[in-house]
Design a protein around this motif. Structure first.
Motif, PDB file in Angstrom:
ATOM      1  N   LEU A  33       0.802  -1.220   0.000  1.00  0.00           N
ATOM      2  CA  LEU A  33       0.000   0.000   0.000  1.00  0.00           C
ATOM      3  C   LEU A  33       0.840   1.278   0.000  1.00  0.00           C
ATOM      4  CD1 LEU A  33      -3.024  -1.011   2.211  1.00  0.00           C
ATOM      5  CD2 LEU A  33      -2.831  -0.966  -0.255  1.00  0.00           C
ATOM      6  N   SER A  34       2.034   1.182   0.552  1.00  0.00           N
ATOM      7  CA  SER A  34       2.893   2.371   0.509  1.00  0.00           C
ATOM      8  C   SER A  34       3.272   2.684  -0.941  1.00  0.00           C
ATOM      9  CB  SER A  34       4.141   2.159   1.358  1.00  0.00           C
ATOM     10  OG  SER A  34       4.786   0.966   1.000  1.00  0.00           O
ATOM     11  N   GLN A  50      -5.066  -6.940  -0.969  1.00  0.00           N
ATOM     12  CA  GLN A  50      -5.083  -6.337   0.376  1.00  0.00           C
ATOM     13  C   GLN A  50      -6.509  -6.012   0.791  1.00  0.00           C
ATOM     14  OE1 GLN A  50      -2.834  -5.956   2.639  1.00  0.00           O
ATOM     15  NE2 GLN A  50      -0.821  -5.783   1.699  1.00  0.00           N
TER      16      GLN A  50
ATOM     17  N   ILE B  72      -2.726  -9.605   8.500  1.00  0.00           N
ATOM     18  CA  ILE B  72      -3.125  -9.804   7.103  1.00  0.00           C
ATOM     19  C   ILE B  72      -2.515  -8.723   6.200  1.00  0.00           C
ATOM     20  CG2 ILE B  72      -5.305  -8.474   7.101  1.00  0.00           C
ATOM     21  CD1 ILE B  72      -6.472 -10.981   5.561  1.00  0.00           C
ATOM     22  N   GLU B  73      -2.172  -7.588   6.796  1.00  0.00           N
ATOM     23  CA  GLU B  73      -1.507  -6.527   6.032  1.00  0.00           C
ATOM     24  C   GLU B  73      -0.024  -6.865   5.837  1.00  0.00           C
ATOM     25  OE1 GLU B  73      -3.137  -6.006   8.885  1.00  0.00           O
ATOM     26  OE2 GLU B  73      -4.768  -4.565   8.552  1.00  0.00           O
ATOM     27  N   THR B 135      -6.816  -8.773  10.806  1.00  0.00           N
ATOM     28  CA  THR B 135      -6.388  -7.393  10.546  1.00  0.00           C
ATOM     29  C   THR B 135      -5.748  -6.803  11.809  1.00  0.00           C
ATOM     30  OG1 THR B 135      -8.458  -6.385  11.259  1.00  0.00           O
ATOM     31  CG2 THR B 135      -8.333  -7.048   8.950  1.00  0.00           C
ATOM     32  N   LEU B 136      -5.017  -5.729  11.625  1.00  0.00           N
ATOM     33  CA  LEU B 136      -4.384  -5.047  12.758  1.00  0.00           C
ATOM     34  C   LEU B 136      -5.404  -4.715  13.837  1.00  0.00           C
ATOM     35  CD1 LEU B 136      -2.027  -2.441  11.059  1.00  0.00           C
ATOM     36  CD2 LEU B 136      -1.325  -4.299  12.571  1.00  0.00           C
ATOM     37  N   GLU B 137      -6.553  -4.183  13.417  1.00  0.00           N
ATOM     38  CA  GLU B 137      -7.575  -3.765  14.382  1.00  0.00           C
ATOM     39  C   GLU B 137      -8.120  -4.957  15.162  1.00  0.00           C
ATOM     40  OE1 GLU B 137      -7.366  -2.543  11.330  1.00  0.00           O
ATOM     41  OE2 GLU B 137      -7.769  -0.386  11.327  1.00  0.00           O
ATOM     42  N   VAL B 163       4.229   0.736   8.752  1.00  0.00           N
ATOM     43  CA  VAL B 163       4.429   1.900   7.887  1.00  0.00           C
ATOM     44  C   VAL B 163       4.839   1.487   6.472  1.00  0.00           C
ATOM     45  CG1 VAL B 163       5.744   4.036   7.578  1.00  0.00           C
ATOM     46  CG2 VAL B 163       4.980   3.369   9.858  1.00  0.00           C
ATOM     47  N   SER B 164       5.702   0.483   6.348  1.00  0.00           N
ATOM     48  CA  SER B 164       6.117   0.071   4.996  1.00  0.00           C
ATOM     49  C   SER B 164       4.954  -0.563   4.242  1.00  0.00           C
ATOM     50  CB  SER B 164       7.296  -0.898   5.066  1.00  0.00           C
ATOM     51  OG  SER B 164       6.884  -2.180   5.489  1.00  0.00           O
ATOM     52  N   GLN B 165       4.092  -1.275   4.942  1.00  0.00           N
ATOM     53  CA  GLN B 165       2.977  -1.939   4.264  1.00  0.00           C
ATOM     54  C   GLN B 165       1.868  -0.974   3.886  1.00  0.00           C
ATOM     55  OE1 GLN B 165       4.787  -4.738   3.521  1.00  0.00           O
ATOM     56  NE2 GLN B 165       2.705  -5.489   3.342  1.00  0.00           N
ATOM     57  N   LEU B 166       1.564  -0.075   4.812  1.00  0.00           N
ATOM     58  CA  LEU B 166       0.402   0.796   4.603  1.00  0.00           C
ATOM     59  C   LEU B 166       0.787   2.178   4.086  1.00  0.00           C
ATOM     60  CD1 LEU B 166      -1.631  -0.033   7.813  1.00  0.00           C
ATOM     61  CD2 LEU B 166      -1.728  -1.149   5.593  1.00  0.00           C
ATOM     62  N   GLY B 167       2.018   2.576   4.336  1.00  0.00           N
ATOM     63  CA  GLY B 167       2.428   3.914   3.913  1.00  0.00           C
ATOM     64  C   GLY B 167       2.192   4.955   4.991  1.00  0.00           C
ATOM     65  N   PHE B 168       1.562   4.558   6.070  1.00  0.00           N
ATOM     66  CA  PHE B 168       1.314   5.495   7.175  1.00  0.00           C
ATOM     67  C   PHE B 168       1.113   4.672   8.453  1.00  0.00           C
ATOM     68  CE2 PHE B 168      -2.698   3.992   5.778  1.00  0.00           C
ATOM     69  CZ  PHE B 168      -3.608   4.122   6.815  1.00  0.00           C
ATOM     70  N   PRO B 170      -1.414   3.949  11.163  1.00  0.00           N
ATOM     71  CA  PRO B 170      -2.804   4.172  11.600  1.00  0.00           C
ATOM     72  C   PRO B 170      -2.824   4.542  13.080  1.00  0.00           C
ATOM     73  CG  PRO B 170      -2.576   2.043  10.497  1.00  0.00           C
ATOM     74  CD  PRO B 170      -1.195   2.574  10.715  1.00  0.00           C
ATOM     75  N   LEU B 172      -3.901   3.942  16.147  1.00  0.00           N
ATOM     76  CA  LEU B 172      -4.576   2.951  16.987  1.00  0.00           C
ATOM     77  C   LEU B 172      -4.004   3.026  18.399  1.00  0.00           C
ATOM     78  CD1 LEU B 172      -4.576  -0.080  14.499  1.00  0.00           C
ATOM     79  CD2 LEU B 172      -6.428   1.534  14.947  1.00  0.00           C
TER      80      LEU B 172
END
Lengths: 111, 237
Positions: A33-34, A50, B72-73, B135-137, B163-168, B170, B172
């Motif tokens: 996603l990044s 994803q 899962i991310e 999921t993370l949550e 951060v590398s997977q999502l780009g930010f 979250p 939480l």
């Protein structure tokens, strides 16, 4: 092409039918996603495995109008809720990312 | 008082962990390095924690029972508990959510678990490197309900981090976030930052650690120190 065509023409299952009239001009295939955030073009469809809420957040930031979940991945309820709020359509297919990209590129070419 | 902790260590159970990393050896090395608290955090699995508990009883180290869950991310998170039982419950839950893909020991290494005498009890056949179907949550909820600490691992690394997977990152309810570099090179918001070794070999144990201020070197002491950010990470050497 319109978002709705992904369901109508390709027969992909629609999990969230928001923004069906939105115009899609491009596509992007990635499971990182990044990478999506940095490189996905505006008004595009995201092809990915994803399947979680954060994909919708990233799609929204990147100006993505629809998400196609490949390999039959299930979308959790919270992902669909987020997509409704962000006006982003979600489709699901048993096709993998390569096949999905190829089919959607074909649709984009025709339109 | 100040206590020193390293909350991220892999044993021989992790596919990438050296076979030398038996729970007993890990405790010996940690004592030599002067640690007060040590968490064993194998990938998606709690099966070496009993032997770890046993080894720690003969030492001055407070054991923390952990799992490094791959969500899962495909983001790694340290899930830490005061008792083996709590960690094992989460371990069972996670193992049930792993895709049934066998490990290839030639490529990824063995995934063996041992008893307190370092006898091999068995080998986990499913690959522990995969993302579990959670999921993370959802994971956060499972960990908090069990009274655990939820710490995204190495968030400043270019792979397998939130951060590398999502780009930010979250926003939480993290107990803290783990960085490899201090001061952090990325935005860590207002979260408490810790630094750990992520050791896979004996010589790497405590190569990074952090200190915290508490009345006692216990899980509760650690829990309160993280909540109050009474923590000093280790500078990059």
């Amino acid at each position: 092409m319109k978002t709705a065509d992904i369901g109508k023409v390709l027969g992909y299952e629609c999990l969230c039918s928001e923004g069906m009239e939105a115009e899609i001009v491009d596509g992007y295939t990635s499971d990182l996603l990044s990478d999506v955030m940095g490189n996905a073009p505006d008004s595009s469809v995201l092809i990915t495995i994803q399947a979680h809420r954060n994909s919708v957040a990233v799609a929204s930031l990147a100006g993505i109008r629809a998400i196609v979940l490949c390999n039959g991945r299930k979308a959790p309820e919270e992902m669909i809720e987020a997509a409704i709020n962000e006006d982003i359509a979600i489709f699901r297919t048993s096709d993998n990312q390569f096949t999905t990209s190829w089919k959607i590129a074909g649709l984009l070419k025709k339109n | 008082m100040k206590f020193r902790a390293d909350l991220h260590i892999h044993s021989c159970l992790s596919p990438c962990g050296s076979l030398e990393m038996s729970p007993a050896r890990i405790i010996t090395e940690a004592e030599a390095a002067g640690l007060d608290l040590l968490a064993l955090t194998d990938h998606n699995c709690a099966r070496n924690l009993r032997a770890f508990d046993h080894a720690a009883r003969k030492s001055n180290i407070t054991p923390i029972f952990g799992i490094e869950v791959n969500s899962i991310e495909e983001a790694h998170v340290l899930c830490l508990f005061p008792t083996v039982k709590q960690a094992e419950e989460l371990g069972d839950f996670i193992e049930n959510r792993l895709p049934q893909i066998p490990n290839n020991p030639d490529l990824f290494g063995d995934q063996v678990y041992v008893d307190e005498h370092e006898f091999i009890l068995g080998e986990v056949e499913v690959s522990l490197l995969q993302g579990a179907e959670i999921t993370l949550e959802e994971l956060l909820k499972e960990v908090k309900e069990r009274g655990g600490l939820f710490i995204p691992a190495h968030i400043d690394r270019p792979s397998f981090s939130v951060v590398s997977q999502l780009g930010f990152l979250p926003r939480l309810d993290y107990s803290a976030v783990e960085c490899v570099t201090w001061p952090p090179v990325i935005d860590t918001a207002d979260y408490c930052v810790i630094t750990d070794s992520d050791a896979h070999y004996p010589q790497d144990i405590a190569k990074r650690s952090f200190t915290f201020e508490a009345d006692s070197p216990t899980f509760e002491g650690l829990y309160d120190a993280l909540a109050a950010k009474r923590v000093t990470p280790q500078k990059r050497s």
